[in-house]
Design a protein around this motif. Structure first.
Motif, PDB file in Angstrom:
ATOM      1  N   GLY A 323       2.847  10.178  -3.944  1.00  0.00           N
ATOM      2  CA  GLY A 323       2.001   9.418  -3.026  1.00  0.00           C
ATOM      3  C   GLY A 323       2.345   7.947  -3.064  1.00  0.00           C
ATOM      4  N   ALA A 324       1.989   7.232  -1.995  1.00  0.00           N
ATOM      5  CA  ALA A 324       2.266   5.795  -1.906  1.00  0.00           C
ATOM      6  C   ALA A 324       1.184   5.149  -1.061  1.00  0.00           C
ATOM      7  CB  ALA A 324       3.640   5.545  -1.283  1.00  0.00           C
ATOM      8  N   ARG A 325       0.893   3.879  -1.364  1.00  0.00           N
ATOM      9  CA  ARG A 325      -0.129   3.167  -0.603  1.00  0.00           C
ATOM     10  C   ARG A 325       0.031   1.656  -0.795  1.00  0.00           C
ATOM     11  NH1 ARG A 325      -4.087   1.196  -3.746  1.00  0.00           N
ATOM     12  NH2 ARG A 325      -5.557   1.034  -2.034  1.00  0.00           N
ATOM     13  N   LEU A 326      -0.506   0.914   0.177  1.00  0.00           N
ATOM     14  CA  LEU A 326      -0.648  -0.531   0.037  1.00  0.00           C
ATOM     15  C   LEU A 326      -1.590  -0.827  -1.113  1.00  0.00           C
ATOM     16  CD1 LEU A 326      -0.664  -3.546   1.028  1.00  0.00           C
ATOM     17  CD2 LEU A 326      -2.449  -2.844   2.641  1.00  0.00           C
ATOM     18  N   THR A 327      -1.219  -1.776  -1.969  1.00  0.00           N
ATOM     19  CA  THR A 327      -2.106  -2.203  -3.042  1.00  0.00           C
ATOM     20  C   THR A 327      -2.406  -3.682  -2.885  1.00  0.00           C
ATOM     21  OG1 THR A 327      -2.447  -2.232  -5.453  1.00  0.00           O
ATOM     22  CG2 THR A 327      -0.217  -2.720  -4.672  1.00  0.00           C
ATOM     23  N   GLY A 328      -3.637  -4.076  -3.186  1.00  0.00           N
ATOM     24  CA  GLY A 328      -4.020  -5.471  -3.037  1.00  0.00           C
ATOM     25  C   GLY A 328      -4.719  -5.719  -1.716  1.00  0.00           C
ATOM     26  N   GLY A 329      -4.931  -6.988  -1.402  1.00  0.00           N
ATOM     27  CA  GLY A 329      -5.733  -7.362  -0.244  1.00  0.00           C
ATOM     28  C   GLY A 329      -5.107  -7.073   1.099  1.00  0.00           C
ATOM     29  N   GLY A 330      -3.784  -6.887   1.127  1.00  0.00           N
ATOM     30  CA  GLY A 330      -3.129  -6.552   2.380  1.00  0.00           C
ATOM     31  C   GLY A 330      -2.495  -7.739   3.074  1.00  0.00           C
ATOM     32  N   PHE A 331      -2.088  -7.517   4.342  1.00  0.00           N
ATOM     33  CA  PHE A 331      -1.384  -8.522   5.151  1.00  0.00           C
ATOM     34  C   PHE A 331      -0.078  -8.933   4.466  1.00  0.00           C
ATOM     35  CE2 PHE A 331      -6.011  -9.126   5.583  1.00  0.00           C
ATOM     36  CZ  PHE A 331      -6.157  -8.683   6.877  1.00  0.00           C
ATOM     37  N   GLY A 332       0.583  -7.960   3.842  1.00  0.00           N
ATOM     38  CA  GLY A 332       1.776  -8.211   3.044  1.00  0.00           C
ATOM     39  C   GLY A 332       1.555  -7.699   1.636  1.00  0.00           C
ATOM     40  N   GLY A 333       2.348  -8.214   0.704  1.00  0.00           N
ATOM     41  CA  GLY A 333       2.146  -7.826  -0.689  1.00  0.00           C
ATOM     42  C   GLY A 333       3.007  -6.652  -1.109  1.00  0.00           C
ATOM     43  N   SER A 334       2.408  -5.708  -1.833  1.00  0.00           N
ATOM     44  CA  SER A 334       3.165  -4.662  -2.520  1.00  0.00           C
ATOM     45  C   SER A 334       2.619  -3.272  -2.221  1.00  0.00           C
ATOM     46  CB  SER A 334       3.109  -4.896  -4.042  1.00  0.00           C
ATOM     47  OG  SER A 334       3.673  -6.137  -4.388  1.00  0.00           O
ATOM     48  N   VAL A 335       3.437  -2.273  -2.557  1.00  0.00           N
ATOM     49  CA  VAL A 335       2.996  -0.879  -2.527  1.00  0.00           C
ATOM     50  C   VAL A 335       3.031  -0.328  -3.947  1.00  0.00           C
ATOM     51  CG1 VAL A 335       3.787  -0.476  -0.170  1.00  0.00           C
ATOM     52  CG2 VAL A 335       5.308   0.037  -2.079  1.00  0.00           C
ATOM     53  N   VAL A 336       2.159   0.639  -4.188  1.00  0.00           N
ATOM     54  CA  VAL A 336       2.168   1.377  -5.440  1.00  0.00           C
ATOM     55  C   VAL A 336       2.484   2.827  -5.103  1.00  0.00           C
ATOM     56  CG1 VAL A 336      -0.354   1.707  -5.354  1.00  0.00           C
ATOM     57  CG2 VAL A 336       0.879   1.998  -7.520  1.00  0.00           C
ATOM     58  N   MET A 337       3.339   3.444  -5.911  1.00  0.00           N
ATOM     59  CA  MET A 337       3.758   4.824  -5.691  1.00  0.00           C
ATOM     60  C   MET A 337       3.647   5.615  -6.991  1.00  0.00           C
ATOM     61  SD  MET A 337       7.215   4.383  -3.373  1.00  0.00           S
ATOM     62  CE  MET A 337       7.224   3.396  -1.879  1.00  0.00           C
ATOM     63  N   LEU A 338       3.400   6.911  -6.861  1.00  0.00           N
ATOM     64  CA  LEU A 338       3.442   7.836  -7.981  1.00  0.00           C
ATOM     65  C   LEU A 338       4.658   8.718  -7.800  1.00  0.00           C
ATOM     66  CD1 LEU A 338      -0.314   8.920  -8.130  1.00  0.00           C
ATOM     67  CD2 LEU A 338       0.835   7.227  -9.554  1.00  0.00           C
ATOM     68  N   ALA A 339       5.541   8.716  -8.795  1.00  0.00           N
ATOM     69  CA  ALA A 339       6.780   9.482  -8.710  1.00  0.00           C
ATOM     70  C   ALA A 339       6.857  10.491  -9.843  1.00  0.00           C
ATOM     71  CB  ALA A 339       7.988   8.550  -8.757  1.00  0.00           C
ATOM     72  N   ARG A 340       7.733  11.468  -9.667  1.00  0.00           N
ATOM     73  CA  ARG A 340       7.959  12.460 -10.710  1.00  0.00           C
ATOM     74  C   ARG A 340       8.434  11.778 -11.984  1.00  0.00           C
ATOM     75  NH1 ARG A 340      12.500  14.929 -12.053  1.00  0.00           N
ATOM     76  NH2 ARG A 340      13.570  14.177 -10.163  1.00  0.00           N
ATOM     77  N   GLU A 341       7.922  12.244 -13.130  1.00  0.00           N
ATOM     78  CA  GLU A 341       8.253  11.633 -14.412  1.00  0.00           C
ATOM     79  C   GLU A 341       9.764  11.634 -14.648  1.00  0.00           C
ATOM     80  OE1 GLU A 341       6.595  11.852 -18.999  1.00  0.00           O
ATOM     81  OE2 GLU A 341       6.755  13.712 -17.839  1.00  0.00           O
ATOM     82  N   GLY A 342      10.281  10.480 -15.037  1.00  0.00           N
ATOM     83  CA  GLY A 342      11.704  10.333 -15.304  1.00  0.00           C
ATOM     84  C   GLY A 342      12.509   9.912 -14.094  1.00  0.00           C
TER      85      GLY A 342
END
Length: 376
Positions: A323-342
């Motif tokens: 899964g992946a999503r915008l993290t933080g207040g928005g209007f730019g910034g970063s994404v956080v993702m969950l990936a398979r271990e390793g």
């Protein structure tokens, strides 16, 4: 001071520091814009930190230097009791001394050197990391009777009452009490919190899009005002008071207020579901919740931008990403993702490369963290 040489505290002020502290940035796993609505959030600390070195003075003069301003050798100064917002980085320091004095804490002047590893405007709470590290340094230097929650609440006051950014309490709480690898499940109304470990089998990825945001700018303020107006029209103190059963009534509000309410209500529910999924190590459900959260931010809360959507879509297309999503207040910034271990490092590298090719931006991989040399 030689050109190109990073000045030490000794170089700047002629003597060594007395106090050295740090505070981390944060990544929010889920629960966006819910904190100023009294809701639930789920942040965790990241390895990148803001470092503060400090030495007390006998007068009331404050002298400050930041390695992150790009202006070599510039020491900014002010007098305690004469804090005056300048719309520069020193406003955060002025805000810290302002709120401490307002709360009755006695200070003398001091000298400070600041170095942050948290990228500015990245959605990873660089400002909260700065506020908390400065408050920690002053707590230690002046033996102030403050616990970590009080530090966080003062950090929020710095942003809201002095800097002029109407932020919630999540960011300073994360910088003050969260840990790396452990999510902080926080009820922002009751100020109750619980630490929830990340499950095995997953790598956390954080990629900075290269598009900076600014919480003191207009769009963030507009969203907060919309939520306050919607709560008023619905007859509740905060949107936290609503449940999904209230959504048909909320959706009759003038657009976009109904959509704003729908995001807050459903996002609160997603935080609770995410906590349960973490406890069960249910990675597919976590991924589904991440994507649903991003879609809600994009469509109902309208805080995403095309570059962020591209990063999330690249995550959707990658077989090793849950899964992946915008993290933080928005209007730019970063994404956080969950990936398979390793797989996290390889996934982050290929997504960042594809994103750079398609967007023309220069992304930065914050997690998994590559070895860095500290300049502090």
């Amino acid at each position: 001071m030689k050109r190109g040489v990073t000045p030490s505290f000794q170089d700047l002020y002629g003597h060594p520091p007395e106090t050295i502290v740090q505070a981390p940035g944060r990544v929010n796993l889920i629960g966006e814009h819910t904190d100023y609505n009294g809701g639930f959030v789920l942040p965790m600390a990241i390895p990148q930190q803001t470092h503060v070195e400090l030495r007390k003075r006998e007068d009331r003069r404050v002298r400050a230097f930041s390695l992150n301003t790009g202006q070599r050798g510039e020491i900014l100064e002010y007098e305690l009791g004469q804090e005056d917002r300048r719309k520069r980085w020193i406003d955060y320091l002025q805000g810290v001394t302002y709120v401490l004095r307002r709360a009755g804490h006695a200070l003398t002047g001091f000298e400070v050197r600041i170095h942050s590893e948290v990228p500015l405007g990245s959605g990873l709470s660089s400002s909260a990391s700065l506020d908390v590290s400065l408050l920690r340094a002053l707590r230690q230097a002046f033996s102030l009777p403050l616990d970590d929650v009080q530090i966080a609440l003062l950090g929020q006051q710095v942003e809201v009452d002095f800097v002029g950014a109407p932020v919630g309490v999540m960011d300073p709480m994360a910088a003050s009490i969260a840990g790396v690898g452990v999510a902080l499940f926080l009820d922002t109304r009751e100020m109750r919190f619980e630490r929830v470990p990340l499950p095995p089998g997953v790598d956390l990825i954080v990629i900075n899009s290269g598009v900076a945001h600014n919480h003191s700018a207009g769009d963030y303020r507009v969203r907060r005002a919309e939520c306050e107006r919607a709560a008023e029209l619905l007859g509740v103190k905060q949107l936290r008071d609503l449940t999904e059963a209230d959504l048909p009534r909320a959706e009759k509000l003038p657009d976009p207020l109904g959509r704003r309410v729908r995001h807050i209500v459903t996002e609160n529910a997603r935080v609770l579901a995410t906590v349960e999924a973490l406890r069960k190590a249910d990675l597919p459900t976590l991924g589904t919740l991440f994507y649903a959260s991003h879609d809600s931010q994009r469509l109902d809360y309208e805080v995403s931008v095309p570059e962020i959507d591209l990063l999330v879509d690249l995550g959707r297309a990658d077989p090793d990403v849950y899964g992946a999503r915008l993290t933080g207040g928005g209007f730019g910034g970063s994404v956080v993702m969950l990936a398979r271990e390793g797989a996290g490092a390889a996934v982050a590298a290929r997504i960042a490369r594809r994103y750079a090719d398609q967007s023309g931006q220069r992304p930065a991989i914050l997690l998994p963290q590559a070895p860095v040399s500290r300049q502090a």
